[in-house]
Design a protein around this motif. Sequence first.
Motif, PDB file in Angstrom:
ATOM      1  N   GLY A  54       0.851  -1.219  -0.076  1.00 58.68           N
ATOM      2  CA  GLY A  54      -0.017  -0.087   0.134  1.00 58.68           C
ATOM      3  C   GLY A  54       0.766   1.267   0.028  1.00 58.68           C
ATOM      4  N   MET A  55       2.028   1.244   0.774  1.00 53.94           N
ATOM      5  CA  MET A  55       2.949   2.474   0.665  1.00 53.94           C
ATOM      6  C   MET A  55       3.176   2.589  -0.589  1.00 53.94           C
ATOM      7  N   MET A  56       3.745   1.628  -1.200  1.00 55.08           N
ATOM      8  CA  MET A  56       4.216   1.530  -2.601  1.00 55.08           C
ATOM      9  C   MET A  56       3.449   2.190  -3.578  1.00 55.08           C
ATOM     10  N   TRP A  57       2.109   1.689  -3.439  1.00 52.55           N
ATOM     11  CA  TRP A  57       1.108   2.195  -4.468  1.00 52.55           C
ATOM     12  C   TRP A  57       0.949   3.757  -4.013  1.00 52.55           C
ATOM     13  N   GLN A  58       0.936   4.002  -2.847  1.00 47.69           N
ATOM     14  CA  GLN A  58       0.685   5.462  -2.424  1.00 47.69           C
ATOM     15  C   GLN A  58       1.712   6.203  -3.169  1.00 47.69           C
ATOM     16  N   LEU A  59       3.000   5.883  -3.118  1.00 47.28           N
ATOM     17  CA  LEU A  59       4.410   6.522  -3.557  1.00 47.28           C
ATOM     18  C   LEU A  59       4.136   6.661  -5.018  1.00 47.28           C
ATOM     19  N   TYR A  60       3.836   5.565  -5.664  1.00 49.58           N
ATOM     20  CA  TYR A  60       3.635   5.338  -7.126  1.00 49.58           C
ATOM     21  C   TYR A  60       2.672   6.397  -7.706  1.00 49.58           C
ATOM     22  N   GLY A  61       1.637   6.542  -6.996  1.00 49.98           N
ATOM     23  CA  GLY A  61       0.376   7.144  -7.321  1.00 49.98           C
ATOM     24  C   GLY A  61       0.777   8.624  -7.336  1.00 49.98           C
ATOM     25  N   ALA A  62       1.687   8.985  -6.486  1.00 50.80           N
ATOM     26  CA  ALA A  62       2.048  10.455  -6.216  1.00 50.80           C
ATOM     27  C   ALA A  62       3.270  10.846  -7.200  1.00 50.80           C
ATOM     28  N   THR A  63       4.027   9.963  -7.355  1.00 50.19           N
ATOM     29  CA  THR A  63       5.407  10.192  -8.065  1.00 50.19           C
ATOM     30  C   THR A  63       5.453   9.528  -9.698  1.00 50.19           C
ATOM     31  N   GLY A 289      -8.292   9.281   9.536  1.00 49.93           N
ATOM     32  CA  GLY A 289      -9.532   9.053   9.485  1.00 49.93           C
ATOM     33  C   GLY A 289     -10.232  10.259   9.971  1.00 49.93           C
ATOM     34  N   LEU A 290      -9.744  11.117  10.873  1.00 50.07           N
ATOM     35  CA  LEU A 290     -10.368  12.522  11.103  1.00 50.07           C
ATOM     36  C   LEU A 290     -10.327  13.498   9.974  1.00 50.07           C
ATOM     37  N   LEU A 291      -9.362  13.343   9.199  1.00 50.06           N
ATOM     38  CA  LEU A 291      -9.400  14.302   7.787  1.00 50.06           C
ATOM     39  C   LEU A 291     -10.215  13.899   6.865  1.00 50.06           C
ATOM     40  N   GLY A 360       1.575   1.957  10.731  1.00 47.93           N
ATOM     41  CA  GLY A 360       1.816   3.252  11.416  1.00 47.93           C
ATOM     42  C   GLY A 360       2.328   4.013   9.980  1.00 47.93           C
ATOM     43  N   ASP A 361       3.352   3.347   9.400  1.00 45.56           N
ATOM     44  CA  ASP A 361       3.850   4.236   8.179  1.00 45.56           C
ATOM     45  C   ASP A 361       2.975   4.331   6.981  1.00 45.56           C
ATOM     46  N   TYR A 362       2.228   3.456   6.835  1.00 49.11           N
ATOM     47  CA  TYR A 362       1.204   3.586   5.756  1.00 49.11           C
ATOM     48  C   TYR A 362       0.083   4.486   6.117  1.00 49.11           C
ATOM     49  N   TYR A 363      -0.319   4.492   7.202  1.00 44.51           N
ATOM     50  CA  TYR A 363      -1.425   5.569   7.701  1.00 44.51           C
ATOM     51  C   TYR A 363      -0.868   6.992   7.614  1.00 44.51           C
ATOM     52  N   LEU A 364       0.476   7.142   8.005  1.00 46.41           N
ATOM     53  CA  LEU A 364       1.064   8.488   8.223  1.00 46.41           C
ATOM     54  C   LEU A 364       1.227   9.186   6.734  1.00 46.41           C
ATOM     55  N   ILE A 365       1.621   8.207   5.931  1.00 45.12           N
ATOM     56  CA  ILE A 365       1.885   8.782   4.495  1.00 45.12           C
ATOM     57  C   ILE A 365       0.427   9.248   3.979  1.00 45.12           C
ATOM     58  N   GLU A 366      -0.587   8.094   4.231  1.00 39.84           N
ATOM     59  CA  GLU A 366      -1.853   8.407   3.684  1.00 39.84           C
ATOM     60  C   GLU A 366      -2.272   9.723   4.148  1.00 39.84           C
ATOM     61  N   ALA A 367      -2.136   9.907   5.480  1.00 38.42           N
ATOM     62  CA  ALA A 367      -2.694  11.295   6.113  1.00 38.42           C
ATOM     63  C   ALA A 367      -2.097  12.578   5.389  1.00 38.42           C
ATOM     64  N   ILE A 368      -0.864  12.416   5.418  1.00 37.03           N
ATOM     65  CA  ILE A 368      -0.038  13.613   4.524  1.00 37.03           C
ATOM     66  C   ILE A 368      -0.430  13.688   3.181  1.00 37.03           C
ATOM     67  N   PHE A 369      -0.581  12.534   2.535  1.00 34.70           N
ATOM     68  CA  PHE A 369      -0.912  12.813   1.105  1.00 34.70           C
ATOM     69  C   PHE A 369      -2.454  13.136   0.961  1.00 34.70           C
ATOM     70  N   ARG A 370      -3.158  12.935   1.942  1.00 35.41           N
ATOM     71  CA  ARG A 370      -4.655  13.135   1.958  1.00 35.41           C
ATOM     72  C   ARG A 370      -4.747  14.922   2.019  1.00 35.41           C
ATOM     73  N   ILE A 371      -3.873  15.485   2.782  1.00 35.88           N
ATOM     74  CA  ILE A 371      -3.720  16.992   2.904  1.00 35.88           C
ATOM     75  C   ILE A 371      -3.218  17.653   1.689  1.00 35.88           C
ATOM     76  N   THR A 372      -2.176  16.885   1.119  1.00 32.94           N
ATOM     77  CA  THR A 372      -1.532  17.754  -0.336  1.00 32.94           C
ATOM     78  C   THR A 372      -2.273  17.099  -1.466  1.00 32.94           C
ATOM     79  N   GLY A 373      -3.126  16.235  -1.735  1.00 36.85           N
ATOM     80  CA  GLY A 373      -3.849  15.759  -2.672  1.00 36.85           C
ATOM     81  C   GLY A 373      -3.292  14.937  -3.340  1.00 36.85           C
ATOM     82  N   GLU A 374      -2.193  14.428  -2.823  1.00 40.08           N
ATOM     83  CA  GLU A 374      -1.461  13.140  -3.586  1.00 40.08           C
ATOM     84  C   GLU A 374      -1.928  12.074  -3.198  1.00 40.08           C
ATOM     85  N   GLU A 375      -3.107  11.415  -2.580  1.00 39.27           N
ATOM     86  CA  GLU A 375      -3.471  10.250  -2.144  1.00 39.27           C
ATOM     87  C   GLU A 375      -4.122   9.591  -3.129  1.00 39.27           C
ATOM     88  N   THR A 376      -3.930   8.136  -3.235  1.00 35.51           N
ATOM     89  CA  THR A 376      -4.902   7.271  -4.118  1.00 35.51           C
ATOM     90  C   THR A 376      -5.807   6.774  -3.061  1.00 35.51           C
TER      91      THR A 376
END
Length: 379
Positions: A54-63, A289-291, A360-376
């Motif tokens: 999941g982390m790799m797909w989030q990074l792939y989606g963003a970059t 989740g709160l975001l 923990g790392d997955y959801y941290l990345i997801e939360a940050i990308f959720r704010i920047t608009g880079e999330e898949t």
Amino acid sequence: MQDYAKEISSKIKKKEFAVANRIGDKIPYTAVNGVFDDWTDKNLCWWTNGFWGGMMWQLYGATKEEIYKEKAMELEEKLDGNLMNYNGMDHDSGFKWLTTSHASNLLTGSKESLNRLLLAAANLAGRFNPSGFIRAWNDEKGDNAGWAIIDCLMNLPLLYIASNVTGDPRFKKIAMVHADTAIKHFIRNDGSARHIVIFDPETGDFLDEPGGQGYGKGSVWTRGQSWALYGFTMSFLHTKEKRYLETAVRCADFFVNNTPDDGRIPVDFRQPKEPDYTDSCAGAIGASGLLLLSKTLRNEGADIVAGVEEISDRYEQTALRILHYLTENDSDWNTETDNILMSCTAAYHDKEHEFPIIYGDYYLIEAIFRITGEETYIW
Ligand code: GLY
């Protein structure tokens, strides 16, 4: 908020590019002295095995860096060994195949990935007990036929998505019966969530609420509270049934009202002052989740929840407070080490506490990308 999230997003990309290029084909759960371990042979069916993918797909989606796609696909193929192991399939299929096969299908259109997703969804639907709940675990630890756990809410999107893909409402109906049971039996009057509920598997009657991964019976395991507020938000997003949004708000209010000023999330909101263990995973999941809930309330909540603007702001500010704590006090940004978060705890009464855990790392990345608009968005 954007400047902060963009700065953390660059740190994430710098670090994960280095990790992806040296990790080989590991399926990590934790890191020892900054080096990821490998669960391929240790336990291919472990519930967290999708998160590195999941982390790799989030990074792939963003970059769109190919290395991330390669790593994610490698991991997804390895998980076929789990998909073909009946006893290794439990209710956590959403954590494993939404992070891998669903993300892959969204980003590449892979039909093979879609096939895996549907197989996993059919197995999850097969765990449904018509007495009203999805069975959590298999019998390794005794007779678990009547056990259900709050975490399962996070796996329900697998069923909602399977109904969307196939046009067959069975999957969605099963998810909704389970979510309704969770409202009735898991969420206490004060909005706190039970971790485990034991039902009579023949009648569906509530039998017991044993202590789970939190401090004990009647306590509030913070990660379970995060799963609850996040999970009900997703059931609302998939069904538009207002009871799920209302319940998400009750769970989120409890989480927010109990979040300390410094944003550090303990393992249990009712744990004693000593030992005061931290669970940064619960913080990252809760923040993400709160975001999502805050945005959902702004977009769709005005007719359902009173005071939506104030509530959304409060949830967003709490999410940011937690993220600041995590990224400033509990993150390792050194590109030579593999993990980001350092103080996650699987369960209060475990022997080990406050160590890196992959989700923990997955959801941290997801939360940050959720704010920047880079999330898949994979749920
Ligand atoms: N889903 C199990 C856990 O949160 O530890």
